[in-house]
Design a protein around this motif. Sequence first.
Motif, PDB file in Angstrom:
ATOM      1  N   THR A  42       0.836  -1.198   0.000  1.00 53.58           N
ATOM      2  CA  THR A  42       0.000   0.000   0.000  1.00 53.58           C
ATOM      3  C   THR A  42       0.873   1.250   0.000  1.00 53.58           C
ATOM      4  OG1 THR A  42      -1.746   1.225   1.153  1.00 53.58           O
ATOM      5  CG2 THR A  42      -0.201  -0.004   2.535  1.00 53.58           C
ATOM      6  N   ASN A  43       0.312   2.307  -0.549  1.00 55.79           N
ATOM      7  CA  ASN A  43       0.980   3.611  -0.566  1.00 55.79           C
ATOM      8  C   ASN A  43       0.501   4.464   0.612  1.00 55.79           C
ATOM      9  OD1 ASN A  43       2.843   5.320  -1.732  1.00 55.79           O
ATOM     10  ND2 ASN A  43       1.346   6.325  -3.052  1.00 55.79           N
ATOM     11  N   SER A  44      -0.286   3.880   1.506  1.00 57.08           N
ATOM     12  CA  SER A  44      -0.816   4.596   2.667  1.00 57.08           C
ATOM     13  C   SER A  44       0.147   4.481   3.840  1.00 57.08           C
ATOM     14  CB  SER A  44      -2.163   4.014   3.082  1.00 57.08           C
ATOM     15  OG  SER A  44      -3.099   4.191   2.061  1.00 57.08           O
ATOM     16  N   GLY A  45       0.100   5.478   4.695  1.00 59.52           N
ATOM     17  CA  GLY A  45       0.851   5.417   5.938  1.00 59.52           C
ATOM     18  C   GLY A  45       2.150   6.197   5.904  1.00 59.52           C
ATOM     19  N   LEU A  46       2.829   6.178   7.049  1.00 58.54           N
ATOM     20  CA  LEU A  46       4.114   6.862   7.188  1.00 58.54           C
ATOM     21  C   LEU A  46       5.197   6.090   6.452  1.00 58.54           C
ATOM     22  CD1 LEU A  46       3.846   7.700  10.993  1.00 58.54           C
ATOM     23  CD2 LEU A  46       3.617   9.314   9.092  1.00 58.54           C
ATOM     24  N   SER A  47       6.223   6.802   6.004  1.00 58.58           N
ATOM     25  CA  SER A  47       7.288   6.154   5.231  1.00 58.58           C
ATOM     26  C   SER A  47       8.212   5.311   6.104  1.00 58.58           C
ATOM     27  CB  SER A  47       8.108   7.203   4.477  1.00 58.58           C
ATOM     28  OG  SER A  47       8.921   7.944   5.384  1.00 58.58           O
ATOM     29  N   GLY A  48       8.450   5.727   7.338  1.00 60.98           N
ATOM     30  CA  GLY A  48       9.339   4.983   8.218  1.00 60.98           C
ATOM     31  C   GLY A  48      10.814   5.189   7.929  1.00 60.98           C
ATOM     32  N   VAL A  49      11.147   6.143   7.081  1.00 63.05           N
ATOM     33  CA  VAL A  49      12.543   6.388   6.713  1.00 63.05           C
ATOM     34  C   VAL A  49      13.407   6.675   7.937  1.00 63.05           C
ATOM     35  CG1 VAL A  49      14.066   8.032   5.494  1.00 63.05           C
ATOM     36  CG2 VAL A  49      11.997   7.178   4.388  1.00 63.05           C
ATOM     37  N   TYR A  50      12.861   7.376   8.909  1.00 64.65           N
ATOM     38  CA  TYR A  50      13.631   7.750  10.096  1.00 64.65           C
ATOM     39  C   TYR A  50      13.169   6.991  11.345  1.00 64.65           C
ATOM     40  CZ  TYR A  50      15.386  11.474   7.167  1.00 64.65           C
ATOM     41  OH  TYR A  50      15.988  12.180   6.158  1.00 64.65           O
ATOM     42  N   GLY A  51      12.679   5.792  11.141  1.00 65.04           N
ATOM     43  CA  GLY A  51      12.238   4.971  12.267  1.00 65.04           C
ATOM     44  C   GLY A  51      10.731   4.844  12.296  1.00 65.04           C
ATOM     45  N   LEU A  52      10.283   3.827  12.985  1.00 63.58           N
ATOM     46  CA  LEU A  52       8.854   3.597  13.118  1.00 63.58           C
ATOM     47  C   LEU A  52       8.257   4.524  14.174  1.00 63.58           C
ATOM     48  CD1 LEU A  52       8.789  -0.305  12.993  1.00 63.58           C
ATOM     49  CD2 LEU A  52       8.113   1.283  11.182  1.00 63.58           C
ATOM     50  N   TYR A  53       7.058   4.973  13.892  1.00 67.05           N
ATOM     51  CA  TYR A  53       6.309   5.900  14.740  1.00 67.05           C
ATOM     52  C   TYR A  53       6.390   5.518  16.215  1.00 67.05           C
ATOM     53  CZ  TYR A  53       1.977   7.953  16.695  1.00 67.05           C
ATOM     54  OH  TYR A  53       1.060   8.612  17.462  1.00 67.05           O
ATOM     55  N   GLY A  54       6.825   6.476  17.034  1.00 64.96           N
ATOM     56  CA  GLY A  54       6.824   6.307  18.481  1.00 64.96           C
ATOM     57  C   GLY A  54       7.999   5.538  19.056  1.00 64.96           C
ATOM     58  N   THR A  55       8.880   5.018  18.196  1.00 68.27           N
ATOM     59  CA  THR A  55      10.030   4.260  18.701  1.00 68.27           C
ATOM     60  C   THR A  55      11.133   5.224  19.146  1.00 68.27           C
ATOM     61  OG1 THR A  55      11.080   4.111  16.519  1.00 68.27           O
ATOM     62  CG2 THR A  55       9.549   2.318  17.153  1.00 68.27           C
ATOM     63  N   SER A  56      12.096   4.713  19.892  1.00 73.41           N
ATOM     64  CA  SER A  56      13.202   5.574  20.337  1.00 73.41           C
ATOM     65  C   SER A  56      13.985   6.101  19.143  1.00 73.41           C
ATOM     66  CB  SER A  56      14.115   4.838  21.317  1.00 73.41           C
ATOM     67  OG  SER A  56      14.617   3.663  20.744  1.00 73.41           O
ATOM     68  N   GLU A  57      14.115   5.310  18.077  1.00 77.28           N
ATOM     69  CA  GLU A  57      14.802   5.785  16.865  1.00 77.28           C
ATOM     70  C   GLU A  57      14.067   6.986  16.278  1.00 77.28           C
ATOM     71  OE1 GLU A  57      16.206   4.209  12.435  1.00 77.28           O
ATOM     72  OE2 GLU A  57      14.817   2.986  13.620  1.00 77.28           O
ATOM     73  N   TRP A  58      12.730   6.912  16.225  1.00 71.67           N
ATOM     74  CA  TRP A  58      11.903   7.988  15.686  1.00 71.67           C
ATOM     75  C   TRP A  58      12.072   9.261  16.532  1.00 71.67           C
ATOM     76  CZ3 TRP A  58       6.895  10.155  17.099  1.00 71.67           C
ATOM     77  CH2 TRP A  58       6.192  10.762  16.052  1.00 71.67           C
ATOM     78  N   TRP A  59      11.975   9.126  17.867  1.00 72.31           N
ATOM     79  CA  TRP A  59      12.134  10.284  18.748  1.00 72.31           C
ATOM     80  C   TRP A  59      13.544  10.863  18.632  1.00 72.31           C
ATOM     81  CZ3 TRP A  59       8.064  12.699  20.237  1.00 72.31           C
ATOM     82  CH2 TRP A  59       6.880  12.017  20.494  1.00 72.31           C
ATOM     83  N   ASP A  60      14.569  10.009  18.516  1.00 67.57           N
ATOM     84  CA  ASP A  60      15.944  10.492  18.344  1.00 67.57           C
ATOM     85  C   ASP A  60      16.087  11.307  17.069  1.00 67.57           C
ATOM     86  OD1 ASP A  60      16.760   9.275  20.690  1.00 67.57           O
ATOM     87  OD2 ASP A  60      17.682   7.543  19.686  1.00 67.57           O
ATOM     88  N   ASN A  61      15.449  10.873  15.990  1.00 66.13           N
ATOM     89  CA  ASN A  61      15.515  11.607  14.728  1.00 66.13           C
ATOM     90  C   ASN A  61      14.761  12.924  14.784  1.00 66.13           C
ATOM     91  OD1 ASN A  61      17.185  10.325  12.650  1.00 66.13           O
ATOM     92  ND2 ASN A  61      15.928   8.541  13.126  1.00 66.13           N
ATOM     93  N   ILE A  62      13.745  12.995  15.616  1.00 69.76           N
ATOM     94  CA  ILE A  62      13.061  14.279  15.828  1.00 69.76           C
ATOM     95  C   ILE A  62      14.017  15.229  16.559  1.00 69.76           C
ATOM     96  CG2 ILE A  62      11.172  15.428  17.078  1.00 69.76           C
ATOM     97  CD1 ILE A  62       9.558  12.763  16.528  1.00 69.76           C
ATOM     98  N   GLU A  63      14.641  14.740  17.626  1.00 68.21           N
ATOM     99  CA  GLU A  63      15.589  15.555  18.405  1.00 68.21           C
ATOM    100  C   GLU A  63      16.764  16.036  17.545  1.00 68.21           C
ATOM    101  OE1 GLU A  63      15.585  16.762  21.612  1.00 68.21           O
ATOM    102  OE2 GLU A  63      13.511  16.073  21.662  1.00 68.21           O
ATOM    103  N   LYS A  64      17.240  15.198  16.640  1.00 69.07           N
ATOM    104  CA  LYS A  64      18.374  15.539  15.772  1.00 69.07           C
ATOM    105  C   LYS A  64      17.973  16.466  14.627  1.00 69.07           C
ATOM    106  CE  LYS A  64      20.795  11.191  16.569  1.00 69.07           C
ATOM    107  NZ  LYS A  64      21.080   9.865  15.985  1.00 69.07           N
ATOM    108  N   GLY A  65      16.662  16.639  14.408  1.00 74.30           N
ATOM    109  CA  GLY A  65      16.197  17.499  13.327  1.00 74.30           C
ATOM    110  C   GLY A  65      16.029  16.779  11.996  1.00 74.30           C
ATOM    111  N   ASN A  66      16.182  15.465  11.970  1.00 76.58           N
ATOM    112  CA  ASN A  66      15.981  14.701  10.731  1.00 76.58           C
ATOM    113  C   ASN A  66      14.508  14.631  10.358  1.00 76.58           C
ATOM    114  OD1 ASN A  66      18.742  14.185  10.533  1.00 76.58           O
ATOM    115  ND2 ASN A  66      18.567  12.349  11.796  1.00 76.58           N
ATOM    116  N   ILE A  67      13.651  14.669  11.355  1.00 76.73           N
ATOM    117  CA  ILE A  67      12.208  14.750  11.134  1.00 76.73           C
ATOM    118  C   ILE A  67      11.807  16.169  11.509  1.00 76.73           C
ATOM    119  CG2 ILE A  67       9.926  13.898  11.814  1.00 76.73           C
ATOM    120  CD1 ILE A  67      11.265  11.219  12.517  1.00 76.73           C
TER     121      ILE A  67
END
Length: 166
Positions: A42-67
């Motif tokens: 499916t073409n629906s949903g988040l891409s997950g390029v910077y980690g899966l939603y709500g995971t520590s990887e995702w939050w880290d990428n928000i803090e780093k400015g990647n998201i």
Amino acid sequence: MIENCVLINQGYKLIFDLKIWLEKNGEDEMRTTHALTLDSTTNSGLSGVYGLYGTSEWWDNIEKGNIETYIVSGVIVDLSKGNVFVDDNTMITIESDNTEEEIYEGVVFTNENLKKEYSHLYSIGNKIVVFYILGELKDKDTWNPLIHNKNGTLPITSKIYIKDGN
């Protein structure tokens, strides 16, 4: 975050924090979102390029400015009372400090205690600051009503602060 301290020092109350909510109550939401992200059919949903939603990887990428993040500040100018299309007190209209646009935001409480304590703050004339995380979508052509020039993103409400204007 420095912004949080500044807002609290200015009299704002933290009404919603996505990170805290996901840690306590978000297991089903995260599981569903992850499944959609990982579904290559499916073409629906988040891409997950910077980690899966709500995971520590995702939050880290928000803090780093990647998201990317986006902030709306303004004044509550309308409540959804009497709107036949929306349940009472579930949507507000914000007149933005930075643009001449009006922004529509859902009223979010993570539990009944917060609702009892802070529902009165969702009142016309009160100041509000909403922090968004701009989740990258699989479908790069998806338009969002918050940031018109940012196709392919989903504004995810991260934090909401409200200050009593009285």
